[in-house]
Design an enzyme around this catalytic site. Structure first.
Site, short mmCIF file in Angstrom:
data_model
loop_
_atom_site.label_atom_id
_atom_site.label_comp_id
_atom_site.label_asym_id
_atom_site.label_seq_id
_atom_site.Cartn_x
_atom_site.Cartn_y
_atom_site.Cartn_z
N ASP A 36 0.83 -1.20 0.00
CA ASP A 36 0.00 0.00 0.00
C ASP A 36 0.87 1.26 0.00
O ASP A 36 0.63 2.21 -0.75
CB ASP A 36 -0.91 -0.02 1.23
CG ASP A 36 -2.08 0.93 1.12
OD1 ASP A 36 -2.44 1.34 0.00
OD2 ASP A 36 -2.67 1.26 2.17
N HIS B 198 -4.25 3.05 -7.15
CA HIS B 198 -5.43 2.69 -6.37
C HIS B 198 -6.67 2.51 -7.24
O HIS B 198 -7.55 1.71 -6.93
CB HIS B 198 -5.68 3.71 -5.26
CG HIS B 198 -4.92 3.42 -4.00
ND1 HIS B 198 -3.59 3.75 -3.85
CD2 HIS B 198 -5.29 2.79 -2.85
CE1 HIS B 198 -3.18 3.35 -2.65
NE2 HIS B 198 -4.19 2.77 -2.03
N HIS C 17 -6.38 -0.92 -8.53
CA HIS C 17 -6.79 -1.81 -7.43
C HIS C 17 -8.31 -1.92 -7.39
O HIS C 17 -8.87 -3.01 -7.28
CB HIS C 17 -6.28 -1.29 -6.09
CG HIS C 17 -7.01 -1.88 -4.92
ND1 HIS C 17 -8.22 -1.36 -4.47
CD2 HIS C 17 -6.75 -2.94 -4.11
CE1 HIS C 17 -8.65 -2.08 -3.44
NE2 HIS C 17 -7.78 -3.04 -3.21
N HIS D 104 -5.51 -5.71 0.41
CA HIS D 104 -5.54 -4.43 -0.30
C HIS D 104 -4.15 -4.04 -0.81
O HIS D 104 -3.97 -3.75 -2.00
CB HIS D 104 -6.08 -3.35 0.66
CG HIS D 104 -5.95 -1.95 0.16
ND1 HIS D 104 -6.86 -1.35 -0.68
CD2 HIS D 104 -4.99 -1.00 0.39
CE1 HIS D 104 -6.48 -0.12 -0.95
NE2 HIS D 104 -5.36 0.13 -0.31
#
Length: 367
Positions: free
Chosen positions: A171, A254, A257, A271
């Site tokens: 992350d 992101h 993602h 995540h």
């Protein structure tokens, strides 16, 4: 042009910091309302009780039922008010912390969050993610303030499974590259204004810390140890990445993602693990220097972050599926439009497949 940087009032990190919880809540109020799930409550209840022994300030501990939902928030905020608590503490994972933030917001009292893992950069943020009672996403609760205190007990965090720390690195890996993209494009960050030099500097420090300390920290945590490298990575995963994403901004990594949430084969991945592959895809999308891609790929290999679609569970590449990922990454309002050039689903589709090929290439070099 308005610029802004936001952060918790205090970020506190070190081994056995949770044993000082009574002194921290005393700085903000007289009676603390402490929430944690069953596992974390059993893990920490003796530490908490010992901290409050012989203290003038007091606390009420209540079990968090596991879902950051509107009914659970309502139940806990009413209980918090009924015991006249003037500070709320959340101890545990993201949903516990988000619930504590929401309680603090609705009851207008200070919030302390004490993460027990360092798998994302969410603890420092002025945001709670609200879910339905069945676990489906409901809405974002945007908060006017970040948590008052963030307390990172590195002894507890180092005892968690190493995969969680590595996911946090994944992350955090996106932080600098996404903040850099927002800065280049003059796009606003999550904080609501343009990116400050301070946010960029913290985001860059986050990246440099990962590259320098990531492998050493992983090896130490595999042995349940707390070293200086572990301390630095916990700070990078939580504080540096937290300030970096919220005040530096999000971009393609992101958004990709988020697109990958349609891949059922990847639902078991954390995540940060999916964000790591999204970061490699963003670097392909922006045609980053080969040396930069090489450094990111070698880092992922060293700590065990995904580099290919296969690594995130996609054993067979289906063109329609990957195109769907690209389309969702380019949905209206997605952060991919913070990139400093025009982005289309076709460009994202090609970047995903190219990143996958690059990942296989780098893995072949290390066999």
């Amino acid at each position: 042009m308005t610029k802004m940087i936001i952060s918790p009032s205090k970020y506190i990190q070190g081994p056995d910091e949770l044993s000082k919880i009574a002194s921290y809540t005393a700085q903000l109020g007289q009676h603390a309302f402490i929430i944690a799930d069953d596992f974390i409550m059993n893990l920490t209840k003796e530490t908490i009780a010992s901290s409050y022994a012989n203290q003038e300030n007091t606390y009420t501990a209540e079990k968090f039922n596991g879902e950051c939902s509107k009914p659970e928030i309502s139940r806990l905020k009413e209980m918090c008010a009924s015991v006249n608590a003037d500070v709320v503490v959340g101890i545990g994972g993201g949903k516990t912390l988000d619930t504590a933030k929401a309680i603090g917001y609705y009851n207008s009292i200070p919030v302390i969050v004490a993460p027990t893992i360092a798998s994302t950069d969410a603890p420092t943020s002025a945001l709670s993610v609200i879910y339905k009672e069945n676990g489906e996403f409901d809405e974002y609760l945007f908060l006017p303030l970040n948590p008052t205190y963030v307390i990172m007990d590195t002894k507890i965090i180092a005892a968690a499974p190493v995969r969680l720390l590595v996911a946090g690195m994944g992350d955090a890996l996106a932080t600098y590259f996404e903040a850099r993209a927002c800065k280049r494009a003059n796009k606003p960050a999550m904080a609501g204004a343009n990116v400050t030099e301070a946010a960029i500097a913290l985001a860059r420090l986050c990246y440099d810390t990962l590259i320098e300390e990531g492998l050493k920290a992983k090896l130490a945590v595999e042995n349940k140890g707390t070293t200086e490298a572990v301390e630095k990575i916990i700070e990078a995963n939580t504080y540096l990445s937290g300030i970096g994403f919220e005040s530096g901004g999000l971009a393609a990594a992101h958004a990709i993602h988020n697109g990958m949430t349609v891949l059922e084969e990847a639902h078991h991945m954390y995540h940060g693990e999916k964000v790591a592959f999204g970061t490699l895809t963003q670097l392909v999308l922006e045609n980053a220097p080969t040396e930069e891609i090489d450094e990111v790929a070698q880092f992922c290999l060293s700590v065990g972050l995904p580099l290919t679609l296969e690594d995130i569970g996609v054993k067979t590449i289906n063109e329609d599926q990957i195109r769907r990922v690209a389309e969702l990454a380019c949905a209206d309002g997605e952060t991919i439009y913070n990139m400093p050039f025009n982005v289309t689903p076709e460009l994202v589709y090609t970047a995903i497949l190219t990143a996958d090929k690059l990942g296989h290439y780098y893995k072949s070099l290390n066999q």
